[in-house]
Write an enzyme that holds these catalytic residues in place. Structure first.
Site, PDB file in Angstrom:
ATOM      1  N   ASN A   1      43.674  29.486  11.831  1.00 11.76           N
ATOM      2  CA  ASN A   1      44.010  28.728  10.612  1.00 11.76           C
ATOM      3  C   ASN A   1      44.012  27.219  10.859  1.00 11.76           C
ATOM      4  O   ASN A   1      43.484  26.456  10.052  1.00 11.76           O
ATOM      5  CB  ASN A   1      45.379  29.174  10.077  1.00 11.76           C
TER       6      ASN A   1
ATOM      7  N   LYS B   1      33.869  26.751   1.974  1.00  9.15           N
ATOM      8  CA  LYS B   1      32.750  26.236   2.776  1.00  9.15           C
ATOM      9  C   LYS B   1      31.447  26.100   2.015  1.00  9.15           C
ATOM     10  O   LYS B   1      30.829  25.029   2.039  1.00  9.15           O
ATOM     11  CB  LYS B   1      32.565  27.091   4.025  1.00  9.15           C
TER      12      LYS B   1
ATOM     13  N   GLN C   1      38.395  30.604   2.712  1.00  6.33           N
ATOM     14  CA  GLN C   1      37.072  30.681   3.345  1.00  6.33           C
ATOM     15  C   GLN C   1      35.987  30.306   2.324  1.00  6.33           C
ATOM     16  O   GLN C   1      34.897  29.891   2.701  1.00  6.33           O
ATOM     17  CB  GLN C   1      36.852  32.102   3.871  1.00  6.33           C
TER      18      GLN C   1
ATOM     19  N   SER D   1       0.678  17.908 -12.634  1.00  7.19           N
ATOM     20  CA  SER D   1       0.771  19.164 -13.372  1.00  7.19           C
ATOM     21  C   SER D   1      -0.409  20.053 -12.979  1.00  7.19           C
ATOM     22  O   SER D   1      -1.499  19.554 -12.693  1.00  7.19           O
ATOM     23  CB  SER D   1       0.730  18.865 -14.873  1.00  7.19           C
TER      24      SER D   1
ATOM     25  N   ASN E   1       4.492  13.093 -12.845  1.00 13.04           N
ATOM     26  CA  ASN E   1       5.862  13.351 -13.314  1.00 13.04           C
ATOM     27  C   ASN E   1       6.932  12.736 -12.414  1.00 13.04           C
ATOM     28  O   ASN E   1       6.770  12.728 -11.193  1.00 13.04           O
ATOM     29  CB  ASN E   1       6.085  14.861 -13.408  1.00 13.04           C
TER      30      ASN E   1
ATOM     31  N   SER F   1      32.091  35.161   7.924  1.00 14.03           N
ATOM     32  CA  SER F   1      31.671  33.842   7.433  1.00 14.03           C
ATOM     33  C   SER F   1      30.646  33.192   8.360  1.00 14.03           C
ATOM     34  O   SER F   1      30.209  32.078   8.121  1.00 14.03           O
ATOM     35  CB  SER F   1      32.891  32.937   7.265  1.00 14.03           C
TER      36      SER F   1
ATOM     37  N   THR G   1      21.848  -0.762 -26.690  1.00 13.71           N
ATOM     38  CA  THR G   1      23.043   0.011 -27.026  1.00 13.71           C
ATOM     39  C   THR G   1      22.538   1.078 -27.980  1.00 13.71           C
ATOM     40  O   THR G   1      21.609   0.823 -28.751  1.00 13.71           O
ATOM     41  CB  THR G   1      24.140  -0.824 -27.722  1.00 13.71           C
ATOM     42  N   HIS G   2      23.092   2.266 -27.929  1.00 14.64           N
ATOM     43  CA  HIS G   2      22.610   3.407 -28.729  1.00 14.64           C
ATOM     44  C   HIS G   2      21.116   3.657 -28.475  1.00 14.64           C
ATOM     45  O   HIS G   2      20.413   4.126 -29.368  1.00 14.64           O
ATOM     46  CB  HIS G   2      22.828   3.185 -30.230  1.00 14.64           C
TER      47      HIS G   2
ATOM     48  N   TYR H   1      47.997  29.777   4.639  1.00 22.08           N
ATOM     49  CA  TYR H   1      46.582  30.151   4.600  1.00 22.08           C
ATOM     50  C   TYR H   1      46.375  31.455   3.838  1.00 22.08           C
ATOM     51  O   TYR H   1      47.162  32.397   3.938  1.00 22.08           O
ATOM     52  CB  TYR H   1      46.035  30.328   6.036  1.00 22.08           C
TER      53      TYR H   1
ATOM     54  N   LYS I   1      -1.212  14.061 -15.850  1.00 16.48           N
ATOM     55  CA  LYS I   1       0.232  13.925 -15.617  1.00 16.48           C
ATOM     56  C   LYS I   1       0.626  13.377 -14.255  1.00 16.48           C
ATOM     57  O   LYS I   1       0.037  13.711 -13.247  1.00 16.48           O
ATOM     58  CB  LYS I   1       0.890  15.311 -15.749  1.00 16.48           C
TER      59      LYS I   1
HETATM   60  N1  ARG Z   1      36.574  32.144   8.554  1.00 15.51           N
HETATM   61  C1  ARG Z   1      37.888  31.744   8.218  1.00 15.51           C
HETATM   62  C2  ARG Z   1      37.852  30.641   7.169  1.00 15.51           C
HETATM   63  O1  ARG Z   1      36.817  30.114   6.964  1.00 15.51           O
HETATM   64  C3  ARG Z   1      38.589  31.258   9.433  1.00 15.51           C
HETATM   65  C4  ARG Z   1      40.071  31.383   9.379  1.00 15.51           C
HETATM   66  C5  ARG Z   1      40.453  32.793   9.503  1.00 15.51           C
HETATM   67  N2  ARG Z   1      41.871  32.988   9.548  1.00 15.51           N
HETATM   68  C6  ARG Z   1      42.403  34.139   9.317  1.00 15.51           C
HETATM   69  N3  ARG Z   1      43.686  34.185   9.381  1.00 15.51           N
HETATM   70  N4  ARG Z   1      41.703  35.184   8.990  1.00 15.51           N
HETATM   71  O2  ARG Z   1      38.817  30.334   6.545  1.00 15.51           O
END
Ligand code: ARG
Length: 466
Positions: free
Chosen positions: A110, A325, A322, A277, A285, A23, A155-156, A317, A283
């Site tokens: 975690n 994100k 993950q 444009s 825009n 990640s 309205t409308h 967890y 134009k």
């Molecule tokens: N990259 C992981 C996440 O975004 C971090 C936590 C990883 N924990 C694990 N037990 N593999 O969630």
């Protein structure tokens, strides 16, 4: 060392698996929060005697140097690491040796990632509040300048009753004010610290979770370690709030696009906030508005993505999490850019007051007032409604407004019409007599603007201290 967990493995991770699992590509933006959290954790470990004070000092100064080096560009966050947590820890160990290996005592990735995301989200939510505050100030400024800028209300998408630009903009002020309240609520609920929850079941080390929570500026520690590492509610809540902000921006954008059209010509966008444009030289825009409207779908998508990711997850967890994100970052980045660009666009827009006014005069927006006039003269409302309906039909045939007809023409529709009808259906009277709370009459608008101003000043003060 790019991995934190090689011990029980006898084979290298498959290349494709590593790429799929890592990640770092997207969580590297959490470096500041990861380091901040680790500094608090190390300080607490030292204070509790879990590591020595010297070790804690070494760890804390090492982390501070990593932060400085990343910020100065001296140290780049390499893609060989699994995630930002591995990067920081490996780098620390490289710098300070064995003491660095003690940082992760009583902690799991975690609770670490739960903390990093919360710290990041809290910071970004506060920044978004600042942008929203600027937008609210921009709208309020325009309201103050435009209490007597008359325009049709719709309205409308059909001209309905006359109103003022201040009143129309005031509707958006209220929407964004509610959004501001939602962000406040969300911040309050998210402000509990998950650090010290371990992998899921706390730890046997005597951690002081109150101390870390306080160091990191939280209202307190969370109360269930399983929930702490599994909770992504606050992200979903924020993305819902951002979706509502985007929905409001999108409706506003849609109106400005319409108002900017050749048919309406109510507004003129500033050159700095428009594009042209490549083929049609005439134009100009309203791209910012169109992009804001378009990006709204994207933020909704991010919210749906997160809701769907979370819906089937058992405690505690799971790696699925993950996947929180990218949608969270995307929604935050998108909403932040949209709110701030929209304010810039709005503050440079030109409202064509004469066109707006003429549009209100031309569209029978005073028909309700004409009916109300007859009611005052003793005609029952339902009859008055019918009379004015026939009158409007006649005016459409003749391509005239109600006030263009002579008194004798008007009297053919009802003997109740008298000379004072012209004053009664003038645009100014129609707007200025609307004085119920929340209505567009400028005396009422000024009262409401005063209330909004008071609220905004208070809110501004409160977000500065948080
Ligand atoms: N990259 C992981 C996440 O975004 C971090 C936590 C990883 N924990 C694990 N037990 N593999 O969630």
């Amino acid at each position: 060392m790019a991995q934190l967990w090689g011990g029980r493995f006898t084979k290298q991770t498959d290349e494709a698996v590593k790429a799929f699992n890592d990640s770092i590509g997207f969580d590297k933006r959490l470096y500041r929060e990861d380091i901040e959290g680790s500094i608090a954790h190390a300080g607490m470990l030292g204070a509790q005697g879990i590591i020595t004070p010297q070790e804690a000092d070494l760890v804390i100064s090492g982390l501070g140097k990593i932060l400085a080096d990343v910020e100065s560009g001296e140290l780049t966050i390499g893609s060989e690491y699994e995630d930002i947590h591995s990067f920081v820890e490996a780098n620390l160990i490289e710098r300070i040796g064995d003491a660095g290996k003690k940082l992760h005592t009583g902690r799991s990735r975690n609770d670490q990632v739960a903390l990093d995301m919360k710290l990041y989200t809290r910071r970004k939510t506060r920044e978004i509040r600042e942008h929203l505050c600027t937008l609210l100030e921009t709208i309020l400024g325009l309201m103050e300048e435009n209490t007597d800028t008359y325009m049709p209300g719709f309205t409308h998408l059909q001209k309905a009753q006359p109103t003022s630009l201040a009143h129309h903009l005031g509707a958006y002020f209220e929407m964004f004010k509610r959004d501001a309240g939602r962000l406040d609520d969300c911040l309050e609920r998210m402000n509990y610290c998950p650090l010290g929850s371990g992998a899921l079941a706390g730890t046997t080390y005597p951690l002081d979770r109150y101390m870390t929570a306080e160091k990191l500026g939280f209202a307190g520690p969370t109360l269930n370690s399983m929930d702490s590492v599994s909770d992504r509610d606050y992200l979903i809540e924020l993305l819902s709030d951002l979706s509502l902000i985007m929905m409001h921006l999108s409706r506003f954008s849609e109106e400005l696009i319409t108002w900017n059209s050749n048919e309406y010509r109510f507004v003129e966008m500033d050159d700095a906030f428009s594009t042209g444009s490549s083929i049609m030289p005439q134009k100009k825009n309203p791209d910012i508005c169109e992009l804001v409207r378009g990006k709204t779908g994207r933020v909704y998508g991010d919210l749906m993505s997160l809701l769907t990711t979370m819906k089937g997850l058992p405690l505690a967890y799971n790696k699925d999490m993950q996947e929180d994100k990218e949608p969270a970052f995307d929604a935050i980045d998108t909403a932040e850019a949209c709110i701030s660009l929209f304010s810039g666009m709005l503050s440079t827009i030109t409202f064509r007051k004469d066109v707006m006014r003429l549009s209100a005069v031309r569209g029978f927006t005073n028909a309700t007032d004409a009916a109300d006039y007859l009611v005052v003269k003793g005609v029952p409302f339902r009859d008055a409604h019918g009379i004015i309906g026939r009158l409007v039909l006649h005016c459409i045939d003749e391509n005239k407004s109600i006030e263009d007809l002579s008194l004798s023409e008007l009297k053919q529709f009802s003997p109740a019409f008298e000379e004072d009808i012209y004053e009664a259906v003038s645009l100014r009277t129609c707007v200025e007599k609307r004085l119920t709370l929340g209505a567009p009459g400028s005396d009422m608008m000024k009262t409401v603007i005063g209330k909004e101003k008071e609220w905004l000043e208070g809110w501004h003060r409160s977000i500065k201290v948080s």
